[in-house]
Design a protein around this motif. Structure first.
Motif, PDB file in Angstrom:
ATOM      1  N   SER A  52       0.828  -1.233   0.043  1.00 33.75           N
ATOM      2  CA  SER A  52       0.152   0.099  -0.072  1.00 33.75           C
ATOM      3  C   SER A  52       0.839   1.201   0.126  1.00 33.75           C
ATOM      4  O   SER A  52       0.360   2.281  -0.021  1.00 33.75           O
ATOM      5  CB  SER A  52      -0.888   0.024   1.167  1.00 33.75           C
ATOM      6  N   TRP A  53       2.223   1.149   0.131  1.00 36.48           N
ATOM      7  CA  TRP A  53       2.975   2.413  -0.005  1.00 36.48           C
ATOM      8  C   TRP A  53       3.061   3.280  -0.991  1.00 36.48           C
ATOM      9  O   TRP A  53       3.047   4.376  -0.888  1.00 36.48           O
ATOM     10  CB  TRP A  53       4.520   2.055   0.509  1.00 36.48           C
ATOM     11  N   ASP A  54       2.921   2.647  -2.072  1.00 37.44           N
ATOM     12  CA  ASP A  54       3.413   3.365  -3.409  1.00 37.44           C
ATOM     13  C   ASP A  54       2.133   4.406  -4.000  1.00 37.44           C
ATOM     14  O   ASP A  54       1.005   3.584  -4.201  1.00 37.44           O
ATOM     15  CB  ASP A  54       3.533   2.463  -4.570  1.00 37.44           C
ATOM     16  N   THR A  55       2.376   5.601  -3.659  1.00 38.70           N
ATOM     17  CA  THR A  55       1.143   6.563  -3.853  1.00 38.70           C
ATOM     18  C   THR A  55       0.458   6.597  -5.422  1.00 38.70           C
ATOM     19  O   THR A  55      -0.607   6.829  -5.469  1.00 38.70           O
ATOM     20  CB  THR A  55       1.438   7.826  -3.511  1.00 38.70           C
ATOM     21  N   ALA A  56       1.219   5.787  -6.199  1.00 41.23           N
ATOM     22  CA  ALA A  56       0.838   5.954  -7.717  1.00 41.23           C
ATOM     23  C   ALA A  56       0.228   4.633  -7.973  1.00 41.23           C
ATOM     24  O   ALA A  56      -0.315   4.654  -9.023  1.00 41.23           O
ATOM     25  CB  ALA A  56       2.138   6.036  -8.551  1.00 41.23           C
ATOM     26  N   ALA A  57       0.193   3.557  -7.059  1.00 36.92           N
ATOM     27  CA  ALA A  57      -0.697   2.315  -7.544  1.00 36.92           C
ATOM     28  C   ALA A  57      -1.954   2.680  -6.859  1.00 36.92           C
ATOM     29  O   ALA A  57      -2.625   3.251  -6.873  1.00 36.92           O
ATOM     30  CB  ALA A  57       0.347   1.221  -6.747  1.00 36.92           C
ATOM     31  N   GLY A  58      -2.588   1.339  -6.753  1.00 33.57           N
ATOM     32  CA  GLY A  58      -4.057   1.353  -6.505  1.00 33.57           C
ATOM     33  C   GLY A  58      -4.957   1.559  -7.649  1.00 33.57           C
ATOM     34  O   GLY A  58      -4.398   1.728  -8.678  1.00 33.57           O
ATOM     35  N   LYS A  59      -6.383   1.313  -7.146  1.00 35.75           N
ATOM     36  CA  LYS A  59      -7.332   1.399  -8.170  1.00 35.75           C
ATOM     37  C   LYS A  59      -7.690   2.657  -8.064  1.00 35.75           C
ATOM     38  O   LYS A  59      -8.445   2.930  -6.814  1.00 35.75           O
ATOM     39  CB  LYS A  59      -8.230   0.088  -8.159  1.00 35.75           C
ATOM     40  N   PRO A  60      -8.247   3.575  -9.017  1.00 37.10           N
ATOM     41  CA  PRO A  60      -8.970   4.826  -9.047  1.00 37.10           C
ATOM     42  C   PRO A  60     -10.539   4.496  -8.775  1.00 37.10           C
ATOM     43  O   PRO A  60     -10.770   3.742  -9.725  1.00 37.10           O
ATOM     44  CB  PRO A  60      -8.586   5.781 -10.231  1.00 37.10           C
ATOM     45  N   MET A  61     -10.867   4.996  -7.637  1.00 32.82           N
ATOM     46  CA  MET A  61     -12.408   4.814  -7.634  1.00 32.82           C
ATOM     47  C   MET A  61     -13.141   6.233  -7.190  1.00 32.82           C
ATOM     48  O   MET A  61     -12.470   6.900  -6.521  1.00 32.82           O
ATOM     49  CB  MET A  61     -12.825   3.742  -6.393  1.00 32.82           C
ATOM     50  N   ASP A  62     -14.238   6.539  -7.809  1.00 31.20           N
ATOM     51  CA  ASP A  62     -14.778   7.867  -7.342  1.00 31.20           C
ATOM     52  C   ASP A  62     -15.929   7.471  -6.214  1.00 31.20           C
ATOM     53  O   ASP A  62     -16.002   6.036  -5.858  1.00 31.20           O
ATOM     54  CB  ASP A  62     -15.770   8.378  -8.402  1.00 31.20           C
ATOM     55  N   VAL A  63     -16.301   8.339  -5.374  1.00 31.95           N
ATOM     56  CA  VAL A  63     -17.210   8.305  -4.203  1.00 31.95           C
ATOM     57  C   VAL A  63     -18.263   7.395  -4.355  1.00 31.95           C
ATOM     58  O   VAL A  63     -18.651   6.453  -3.786  1.00 31.95           O
ATOM     59  CB  VAL A  63     -17.484   9.486  -3.601  1.00 31.95           C
ATOM     60  N   GLU A  64     -18.995   7.716  -5.723  1.00 35.36           N
ATOM     61  CA  GLU A  64     -20.176   6.886  -6.076  1.00 35.36           C
ATOM     62  C   GLU A  64     -19.918   5.323  -5.828  1.00 35.36           C
ATOM     63  O   GLU A  64     -20.684   4.747  -5.576  1.00 35.36           O
ATOM     64  CB  GLU A  64     -20.679   7.555  -7.081  1.00 35.36           C
ATOM     65  N   ALA A  65     -18.573   5.231  -6.580  1.00 30.97           N
ATOM     66  CA  ALA A  65     -18.351   3.572  -6.829  1.00 30.97           C
ATOM     67  C   ALA A  65     -18.166   2.984  -5.518  1.00 30.97           C
ATOM     68  O   ALA A  65     -18.456   1.747  -5.152  1.00 30.97           O
ATOM     69  CB  ALA A  65     -16.965   3.370  -7.674  1.00 30.97           C
ATOM     70  N   VAL A  66     -17.684   3.729  -4.523  1.00 30.97           N
ATOM     71  CA  VAL A  66     -17.396   3.230  -3.207  1.00 30.97           C
ATOM     72  C   VAL A  66     -18.557   3.170  -2.565  1.00 30.97           C
ATOM     73  O   VAL A  66     -18.931   2.024  -1.825  1.00 30.97           O
ATOM     74  CB  VAL A  66     -16.322   3.939  -2.370  1.00 30.97           C
ATOM     75  N   LEU A  67     -19.761   4.049  -2.733  1.00 32.57           N
ATOM     76  CA  LEU A  67     -20.632   4.013  -1.991  1.00 32.57           C
ATOM     77  C   LEU A  67     -21.836   2.791  -2.370  1.00 32.57           C
ATOM     78  O   LEU A  67     -22.567   2.124  -1.745  1.00 32.57           O
ATOM     79  CB  LEU A  67     -21.900   5.228  -2.265  1.00 32.57           C
ATOM     80  N   ALA A  68     -21.503   2.459  -3.857  1.00 37.93           N
ATOM     81  CA  ALA A  68     -22.303   1.341  -4.384  1.00 37.93           C
ATOM     82  C   ALA A  68     -21.605   0.030  -3.789  1.00 37.93           C
ATOM     83  O   ALA A  68     -22.591  -1.004  -3.827  1.00 37.93           O
ATOM     84  CB  ALA A  68     -22.020   1.225  -5.742  1.00 37.93           C
ATOM     85  N   GLU A  69     -20.591  -0.037  -3.206  1.00 41.04           N
ATOM     86  CA  GLU A  69     -19.954  -1.129  -2.693  1.00 41.04           C
ATOM     87  C   GLU A  69     -20.339  -1.355  -0.976  1.00 41.04           C
ATOM     88  O   GLU A  69     -20.792  -2.435  -0.584  1.00 41.04           O
ATOM     89  CB  GLU A  69     -18.495  -1.162  -2.643  1.00 41.04           C
ATOM     90  N   ILE A  70     -20.704  -0.238  -0.558  1.00 40.38           N
ATOM     91  CA  ILE A  70     -21.400  -0.140   0.945  1.00 40.38           C
ATOM     92  C   ILE A  70     -22.863  -0.309   0.843  1.00 40.38           C
ATOM     93  O   ILE A  70     -23.357  -1.361   1.849  1.00 40.38           O
ATOM     94  CB  ILE A  70     -20.955   1.380   1.426  1.00 40.38           C
ATOM     95  N   GLU A  71     -23.418   0.028  -0.157  1.00 38.11           N
ATOM     96  CA  GLU A  71     -25.023   0.185  -0.060  1.00 38.11           C
ATOM     97  C   GLU A  71     -25.686  -1.298   0.518  1.00 38.11           C
ATOM     98  O   GLU A  71     -26.419  -1.467   1.169  1.00 38.11           O
ATOM     99  CB  GLU A  71     -25.645   0.694  -1.203  1.00 38.11           C
ATOM    100  N   PRO A  72     -25.176  -2.245  -0.304  1.00 36.61           N
ATOM    101  CA  PRO A  72     -25.718  -3.799   0.004  1.00 36.61           C
ATOM    102  C   PRO A  72     -25.814  -4.122   1.333  1.00 36.61           C
ATOM    103  O   PRO A  72     -26.695  -4.798   1.829  1.00 36.61           O
ATOM    104  CB  PRO A  72     -24.990  -4.791  -0.815  1.00 36.61           C
ATOM    105  N   TYR A  73     -24.945  -3.741   2.356  1.00 35.60           N
ATOM    106  CA  TYR A  73     -24.624  -4.057   3.510  1.00 35.60           C
ATOM    107  C   TYR A  73     -25.076  -3.032   4.554  1.00 35.60           C
ATOM    108  O   TYR A  73     -24.513  -3.287   5.749  1.00 35.60           O
ATOM    109  CB  TYR A  73     -23.046  -4.430   3.849  1.00 35.60           C
ATOM    110  N   VAL A  74     -25.710  -2.056   4.361  1.00 31.85           N
ATOM    111  CA  VAL A  74     -25.847  -0.826   5.124  1.00 31.85           C
ATOM    112  C   VAL A  74     -26.690  -1.440   6.456  1.00 31.85           C
ATOM    113  O   VAL A  74     -26.399  -0.958   7.578  1.00 31.85           O
ATOM    114  CB  VAL A  74     -26.729   0.093   4.389  1.00 31.85           C
ATOM    115  N   ASP A  75     -27.678  -2.102   6.237  1.00 29.04           N
ATOM    116  CA  ASP A  75     -28.517  -2.633   7.452  1.00 29.04           C
ATOM    117  C   ASP A  75     -27.546  -3.640   8.455  1.00 29.04           C
ATOM    118  O   ASP A  75     -27.589  -3.148   9.769  1.00 29.04           O
ATOM    119  CB  ASP A  75     -29.523  -3.827   7.182  1.00 29.04           C
ATOM    120  N   TYR A  76     -26.474  -4.143   7.858  1.00 30.06           N
ATOM    121  CA  TYR A  76     -25.503  -5.042   8.783  1.00 30.06           C
ATOM    122  C   TYR A  76     -24.707  -4.034   9.691  1.00 30.06           C
ATOM    123  O   TYR A  76     -24.772  -4.190  10.905  1.00 30.06           O
ATOM    124  CB  TYR A  76     -24.890  -5.938   8.031  1.00 30.06           C
TER     125      TYR A  76
END
Ligand code: SF4
Length: 261
Positions: A52-76
């Motif tokens: 996780s150190w390299d600031t240039a690596a990783g996967k670019p995601m926007d806020v909406e894309a992360v929210l879509a990952e959270i949404e199915p589990y919100v009740d839990y």
């Protein structure tokens, strides 16, 4: 909260993500969505995410894309008293994005928000993004109070980290302090006492977690072809953890008295 000072629309809406976990149980209360941000300025010898150190690596995601990952589990998350924790890597390196995400998670889902940070962040940088306003809880890792040993352990001075901790305290922010206990590296009597004293002077500390050093991330160092600096260092025994806890608590009691005067 004003949004007029959040004038980085691109960095607010896109972040570089290392990975995510939809069922986290150790980084804050309840069951949590845990987002690991890419990039870190520290080089902790015990790091279990050196990829996780390299600031240039990783996967670019926007806020909406992360929210879509959270949404199915919100009740839990909600029913368990959990929420979202943003960790890393170092999340404050992408403060505008993380702030925008946490604000959305709160307003759209009403979830509890936590920031897990090394604290290697200028207070003004965090404030400019509104990051601390958006976090209900800060999990702050204090790795070593002795600065020489801190530099040896992480590659950086602890001055900025202690300044950040003081800033959180001045804001009255809810904090969990975490300390990784590494035999022979972060468990010296005087260092633990100083840690306790410092924590005792902070306001808002709800919990102090001692995390026994473990070797679960060693394979990642091997994959990256980097020599593992703590080779041969054992996991602390239950007795060693208990000893450390007592020393820290003794220091903390002294710090609390200082705070009272
Ligand atoms: S602050 Fe965290 S991510 Fe960064 S090097 Fe240290 S343990 Fe690894």
């Amino acid at each position: 909260m004003s949004t007029s000072r959040h004038n980085h629309p691109d960095s607010e809406t896109r972040g570089r993500i290392h990975s995510l976990d939809t069922f986290g149980t150790v980084d804050g209360p309840g069951i949590r969505f845990v987002l690991f941000m890419q990039g870190c300025a520290l080089r902790c010898q015990f790091c279990h995410n050196p990829d996780s150190w390299d600031t240039a690596a990783g996967k670019p995601m926007d806020v909406e894309a992360v929210l879509a990952e959270i949404e199915p589990y919100v009740d839990y998350y909600r029913l368990s008293g959990g929420g979202i924790t943003v960790t890393g890597g170092e999340p404050t390196l992408q403060a505008p994005f993380v702030a925008a995400l946490l604000r959305e998670v709160k307003s759209r889902f009403g979830l509890h928000t936590a920031l897990d940070t090394s604290g290697f962040c200028e207070p003004s940088h965090a404030d400019a993004s509104g990051l601390l306003d958006a976090a209900d809880l800060v999990l702050l890792d204090l790795k070593q109070l002795n600065n020489t040993r801190h530099e040896a352990l992480t590659g950086q001075s602890n001055e900025r980290i202690l300044r950040f901790a003081r800033h959180l305290s001045d804001l009255g922010k809810s904090m969990w302090i975490r300390h990784v206990l590494v035999p022979g590296v972060t468990d010296g009597y005087q260092d633990l006492l100083e840690l306790g004293r410092f924590v005792g002077t902070l306001r808002g500390v709800q919990k102090l977690e001692l995390l026994p050093y473990h070797r679960m991330g060693v394979y990642k160092w091997q994959e990256l072809d980097m020599p593992y600096p703590l080779d041969g260092v054992p996991t602390p025994t239950g007795q060693e953890v208990e000893r450390a806890r007592q020393i820290i608590e003794a220091g903390r009691a002294e710090g609390l008295k200082l705070r009272a005067v």
